[in-house]
Write a protein that holds these residues in place. Structure first.
Motif, PDB file in Angstrom:
ATOM      1  N   ARG B 190       0.802  -1.007  -0.366  1.00  0.00           N
ATOM      2  CA  ARG B 190       0.568  -0.011   0.035  1.00  0.00           C
ATOM      3  C   ARG B 190       0.806   1.623   0.023  1.00  0.00           C
ATOM      4  N   LEU B 191       2.068   1.256   0.749  1.00  0.00           N
ATOM      5  CA  LEU B 191       2.649   2.542   0.950  1.00  0.00           C
ATOM      6  C   LEU B 191       3.598   2.793   0.061  1.00  0.00           C
ATOM      7  N   GLY B 194       1.235   3.399  -3.708  1.00  0.00           N
ATOM      8  CA  GLY B 194      -0.415   4.197  -3.189  1.00  0.00           C
ATOM      9  C   GLY B 194       0.330   5.549  -1.917  1.00  0.00           C
ATOM     10  N   GLY B 195       1.465   5.376  -1.493  1.00  0.00           N
ATOM     11  CA  GLY B 195       1.609   6.125  -0.271  1.00  0.00           C
ATOM     12  C   GLY B 195       1.057   6.413   0.786  1.00  0.00           C
ATOM     13  N   LEU B 196       1.102   7.683   1.576  1.00  0.00           N
ATOM     14  CA  LEU B 196       0.635   7.658   2.942  1.00  0.00           C
ATOM     15  C   LEU B 196      -0.770   8.348   2.420  1.00  0.00           C
ATOM     16  N   ARG B 197      -0.717   9.435   1.514  1.00  0.00           N
ATOM     17  CA  ARG B 197      -1.936   9.562   1.367  1.00  0.00           C
ATOM     18  C   ARG B 197      -3.037   9.362   1.241  1.00  0.00           C
ATOM     19  N   LYS B 198      -4.935   9.822   1.423  1.00  0.00           N
ATOM     20  CA  LYS B 198      -5.541   9.027   0.809  1.00  0.00           C
ATOM     21  C   LYS B 198      -6.307   9.635  -0.324  1.00  0.00           C
TER      22      LYS B 198
END
Lengths: 200, 200
Positions: B190-191, B194-198
């Motif tokens: 996921r990180l 997609g990174g941390l940002r929602k």
């Protein structure tokens, strides 16, 4: 030049030599003899500056910790949404890591066999918690994904940032260093917040 | 039990003891004496199995490297879009790291003073290049952001993944380990992508 260098030995230059030796040999594997040889001054001259190698370690990791904790007191770390503050802190962590490379490298290698090492580990954990709290706040404000546990996300993000010490080397005084540093800061911020995937 | 253990000493159990000692003392700092004490068998018994500590190092890092390169030959690493293959490889890298924790830890600590260490570093670089190539292909297909240089992105992603060896410890045989492992694999995927940002 050698004489001049010896004459002008200061606690600061001794510290930077000691940090290099600690990184190369490990703190446990470093004796006052090693420090004396690397600095090119006698052991008694070293004792003129410090009480021993543990004081040098404490000063070195303090320098890294002071810079890191200093970030949390900066204006942009204190105002704005939690996500904005978090991004500011992440960028500044990368900057501090590159600017204070040997000191942060040493801090990250500390293992905990002496009082100073245990103190440094405790301070590192404290810093990690402060950043984890920011991440938690950003998730509560709805700006950060909630499907990765905060502690795990913090560990992984710190893992990415701290790994920079393994390969980053400052460039010479040809002016290119600054551009490369900005590139690394931007890359970390993009990957940490946006990930690799192209926004569709 | 101790006698039974000694009687059944195999190259495999000797290897796992040697890897622990290499990680604790560093490869350079490990003597045959240390290995003999840790294994509880005589040096000549060790020489019955291997030619020396370098052979043990080679076997240990080979095990990690074989598992890592094995990933690249798996079906999902070979079919589909480059981005899908990359995500599969990232997930499997995390799985291999956790399943072969001591062997991968040792591989990541290799520094390059002996032929075996230089060979291991060379193989690691080769693996990194293979993954970087996948990332480049995914960027060319338009699925991965193009505003972070491929080599830098690869280093940062490997930095995040490799940092898991610093804190991950397999849990006991109570069945919880598997769930935790899946959580870590999902978090990294996921990180990284997609990174941390929602996603908004």
């Amino acid at each position: 030049m050698t004489t001049a260098k010896r004459d002008t030995y200061t606690p600061e230059t001794l510290l930077s030599v000691a940090v290099q030796v600690f990184i190369e040999r490990g703190y446990d594997g470093t004796s006052m003899e090693h420090l004396s040889k690397a600095a090119g001054i006698s052991k008694s001259s070293i004792y003129h500056h410090v009480t021993g190698k543990e004081e040098l370690l404490r000063r070195a990791v303090s320098r890294a910790l002071d810079e890191l904790f200093g970030i949390l007191g900066e204006e942009h770390a204190c105002v704005g949404s939690a996500a904005e503050r978090l991004e500011y802190v992440v960028r500044r962590m990368v900057e501090v890591l590159m600017a204070e490379l040997p000191y942060v490298t040493l801090l990250l290698r500390v293992r905990g066999n002496t009082d100073t090492e245990r103190w440094a580990l405790e301070r590192r954990r404290e810093f990690d918690h402060r950043v984890a709290d920011l991440l938690k706040a950003a998730a509560a404000e709805g700006d950060v994904r909630a499907d990765v546990e905060v502690r795990l996300a913090t560990r992984l993000v710190f893992g990415m940032i701290n790994s920079i010490v393994e390969w980053y080397r400052p460039e010479g005084p040809d002016g290119r260093g600054g551009a490369r540093e900005r590139e690394v800061v931007d890359a970390v911020a993009r990957l940490v917040f946006g990930g690799l995937r192209k926004a569709s």
